[in-house]
Design a protein around this motif. Sequence first.
Motif, PDB file in Angstrom:
ATOM      1  N   THR A  29       0.823  -1.203   0.000  1.00  0.00           N
ATOM      2  CA  THR A  29       0.000   0.000   0.000  1.00  0.00           C
ATOM      3  C   THR A  29       0.860   1.257   0.000  1.00  0.00           C
ATOM      4  O   THR A  29       0.525   2.240  -0.674  1.00  0.00           O
ATOM      5  N   GLN A  30       1.986   1.233   0.708  1.00  0.00           N
ATOM      6  CA  GLN A  30       2.855   2.416   0.755  1.00  0.00           C
ATOM      7  C   GLN A  30       3.384   2.763  -0.626  1.00  0.00           C
ATOM      8  O   GLN A  30       3.516   3.939  -0.968  1.00  0.00           O
ATOM      9  N   TYR A  31       3.691   1.747  -1.431  1.00  0.00           N
ATOM     10  CA  TYR A  31       4.170   2.006  -2.787  1.00  0.00           C
ATOM     11  C   TYR A  31       3.090   2.717  -3.591  1.00  0.00           C
ATOM     12  O   TYR A  31       3.354   3.692  -4.292  1.00  0.00           O
ATOM     13  N   PHE A  32       1.860   2.229  -3.492  1.00  0.00           N
ATOM     14  CA  PHE A  32       0.779   2.819  -4.278  1.00  0.00           C
ATOM     15  C   PHE A  32       0.376   4.198  -3.764  1.00  0.00           C
ATOM     16  O   PHE A  32      -0.100   5.023  -4.535  1.00  0.00           O
ATOM     17  N   VAL A  33       0.571   4.460  -2.470  1.00  0.00           N
ATOM     18  CA  VAL A  33       0.308   5.810  -1.960  1.00  0.00           C
ATOM     19  C   VAL A  33       1.296   6.784  -2.588  1.00  0.00           C
ATOM     20  O   VAL A  33       0.941   7.903  -2.960  1.00  0.00           O
ATOM     21  N   ALA A  34       2.547   6.347  -2.737  1.00  0.00           N
ATOM     22  CA  ALA A  34       3.564   7.204  -3.351  1.00  0.00           C
ATOM     23  C   ALA A  34       3.358   7.336  -4.860  1.00  0.00           C
ATOM     24  O   ALA A  34       3.744   8.342  -5.452  1.00  0.00           O
ATOM     25  N   HIS A  35       2.775   6.333  -5.494  1.00  0.00           N
ATOM     26  CA  HIS A  35       2.539   6.326  -6.943  1.00  0.00           C
ATOM     27  C   HIS A  35       1.042   6.187  -7.204  1.00  0.00           C
ATOM     28  O   HIS A  35       0.572   5.179  -7.733  1.00  0.00           O
ATOM     29  N   ILE A  36       0.285   7.224  -6.847  1.00  0.00           N
ATOM     30  CA  ILE A  36      -1.175   7.141  -6.875  1.00  0.00           C
ATOM     31  C   ILE A  36      -1.720   7.019  -8.297  1.00  0.00           C
ATOM     32  O   ILE A  36      -2.739   6.358  -8.521  1.00  0.00           O
ATOM     33  N   ASP A  37      -1.056   7.626  -9.284  1.00  0.00           N
ATOM     34  CA  ASP A  37      -1.539   7.504 -10.668  1.00  0.00           C
ATOM     35  C   ASP A  37      -1.457   6.059 -11.153  1.00  0.00           C
ATOM     36  O   ASP A  37      -2.364   5.565 -11.830  1.00  0.00           O
ATOM     37  N   GLU A  38      -0.369   5.389 -10.805  1.00  0.00           N
ATOM     38  CA  GLU A  38      -0.228   3.989 -11.174  1.00  0.00           C
ATOM     39  C   GLU A  38      -1.285   3.137 -10.470  1.00  0.00           C
ATOM     40  O   GLU A  38      -1.823   2.191 -11.055  1.00  0.00           O
ATOM     41  N   ALA A  39      -1.610   3.484  -9.225  1.00  0.00           N
ATOM     42  CA  ALA A  39      -2.641   2.755  -8.485  1.00  0.00           C
ATOM     43  C   ALA A  39      -3.997   2.918  -9.153  1.00  0.00           C
ATOM     44  O   ALA A  39      -4.754   1.953  -9.292  1.00  0.00           O
ATOM     45  N   ARG A  40      -4.300   4.139  -9.601  1.00  0.00           N
ATOM     46  CA  ARG A  40      -5.586   4.373 -10.277  1.00  0.00           C
ATOM     47  C   ARG A  40      -5.671   3.593 -11.589  1.00  0.00           C
ATOM     48  O   ARG A  40      -6.728   3.046 -11.925  1.00  0.00           O
ATOM     49  N   GLN A  41      -4.574   3.524 -12.339  1.00  0.00           N
ATOM     50  CA  GLN A  41      -4.570   2.746 -13.579  1.00  0.00           C
ATOM     51  C   GLN A  41      -4.757   1.261 -13.281  1.00  0.00           C
ATOM     52  O   GLN A  41      -5.475   0.559 -14.002  1.00  0.00           O
ATOM     53  N   CYS A  57      -4.573  -5.602  -6.718  1.00  0.00           N
ATOM     54  CA  CYS A  57      -5.835  -4.881  -6.898  1.00  0.00           C
ATOM     55  C   CYS A  57      -6.337  -4.335  -5.557  1.00  0.00           C
ATOM     56  O   CYS A  57      -6.714  -3.168  -5.461  1.00  0.00           O
ATOM     57  N   ALA A  58      -6.305  -5.175  -4.535  1.00  0.00           N
ATOM     58  CA  ALA A  58      -6.799  -4.752  -3.221  1.00  0.00           C
ATOM     59  C   ALA A  58      -5.889  -3.701  -2.600  1.00  0.00           C
ATOM     60  O   ALA A  58      -6.369  -2.720  -2.024  1.00  0.00           O
ATOM     61  N   THR A  59      -4.574  -3.872  -2.711  1.00  0.00           N
ATOM     62  CA  THR A  59      -3.668  -2.899  -2.102  1.00  0.00           C
ATOM     63  C   THR A  59      -3.717  -1.567  -2.836  1.00  0.00           C
ATOM     64  O   THR A  59      -3.619  -0.512  -2.211  1.00  0.00           O
ATOM     65  N   ALA A  60      -3.882  -1.593  -4.151  1.00  0.00           N
ATOM     66  CA  ALA A  60      -3.981  -0.346  -4.903  1.00  0.00           C
ATOM     67  C   ALA A  60      -5.268   0.390  -4.538  1.00  0.00           C
ATOM     68  O   ALA A  60      -5.275   1.617  -4.362  1.00  0.00           O
ATOM     69  N   GLU A  61      -6.347  -0.348  -4.416  1.00  0.00           N
ATOM     70  CA  GLU A  61      -7.618   0.288  -4.045  1.00  0.00           C
ATOM     71  C   GLU A  61      -7.553   0.851  -2.629  1.00  0.00           C
ATOM     72  O   GLU A  61      -8.066   1.939  -2.350  1.00  0.00           O
ATOM     73  N   GLU A  62      -6.897   0.143  -1.727  1.00  0.00           N
ATOM     74  CA  GLU A  62      -6.724   0.635  -0.362  1.00  0.00           C
ATOM     75  C   GLU A  62      -5.897   1.926  -0.350  1.00  0.00           C
ATOM     76  O   GLU A  62      -6.199   2.863   0.383  1.00  0.00           O
ATOM     77  N   ALA A  63      -4.861   1.981  -1.188  1.00  0.00           N
ATOM     78  CA  ALA A  63      -4.035   3.190  -1.268  1.00  0.00           C
ATOM     79  C   ALA A  63      -4.852   4.371  -1.789  1.00  0.00           C
ATOM     80  O   ALA A  63      -4.717   5.497  -1.290  1.00  0.00           O
ATOM     81  N   ILE A  64      -5.704   4.125  -2.776  1.00  0.00           N
ATOM     82  CA  ILE A  64      -6.552   5.198  -3.320  1.00  0.00           C
ATOM     83  C   ILE A  64      -7.499   5.706  -2.240  1.00  0.00           C
ATOM     84  O   ILE A  64      -7.687   6.917  -2.085  1.00  0.00           O
ATOM     85  N   LYS A  94      -7.006   5.657   0.982  1.00  0.00           N
ATOM     86  CA  LYS A  94      -6.226   6.421   1.961  1.00  0.00           C
ATOM     87  C   LYS A  94      -5.895   7.817   1.442  1.00  0.00           C
ATOM     88  O   LYS A  94      -6.008   8.799   2.180  1.00  0.00           O
ATOM     89  N   VAL A  95      -5.482   7.916   0.179  1.00  0.00           N
ATOM     90  CA  VAL A  95      -5.116   9.216  -0.383  1.00  0.00           C
ATOM     91  C   VAL A  95      -6.346  10.121  -0.476  1.00  0.00           C
ATOM     92  O   VAL A  95      -6.277  11.309  -0.152  1.00  0.00           O
ATOM     93  N   ASP A  96      -7.472   9.560  -0.904  1.00  0.00           N
ATOM     94  CA  ASP A  96      -8.700  10.355  -0.975  1.00  0.00           C
ATOM     95  C   ASP A  96      -9.133  10.831   0.407  1.00  0.00           C
ATOM     96  O   ASP A  96      -9.580  11.970   0.567  1.00  0.00           O
ATOM     97  N   ALA A  97      -8.981   9.976   1.417  1.00  0.00           N
ATOM     98  CA  ALA A  97      -9.338  10.367   2.780  1.00  0.00           C
ATOM     99  C   ALA A  97      -8.427  11.484   3.283  1.00  0.00           C
ATOM    100  O   ALA A  97      -8.886  12.420   3.951  1.00  0.00           O
ATOM    101  N   GLN A  98      -7.133  11.401   2.955  1.00  0.00           N
ATOM    102  CA  GLN A  98      -6.210  12.462   3.354  1.00  0.00           C
ATOM    103  C   GLN A  98      -6.569  13.781   2.681  1.00  0.00           C
ATOM    104  O   GLN A  98      -6.525  14.844   3.310  1.00  0.00           O
TER     105      GLN A  98
END
Length: 102
Positions: A53-65, A80-87, A89-93
Amino acid sequence: MSHSKTIIIVLVNLAIGFAGGFALRPLIAPIPQARITATGAAVAKASDDARGTQYFVAHIDEARQLVAGCRDGSVRGGECATAEEAIIKVDAQDRRRRFLGN
């Protein structure tokens, strides 16, 4: 008299069993995790794991793709689950920052 002999025999057998267990523990016990991770096989396994999840938080565009690909069905796996979790978290922040005015 025979009842007290039975109790003594049971207690002696228990003591011998416990002592034997403590003496044989190094032979019976499984290998600690620290020894397993020092081998090359465990290191190779770690590289096959999904990105966190930390990787996808740092690379949010890649997570959205990736999440878009997961919804289409073109991408599968644990990411898929970790990328969605990162999205999430970022949206909540972002919502928290807008609400607090920071």
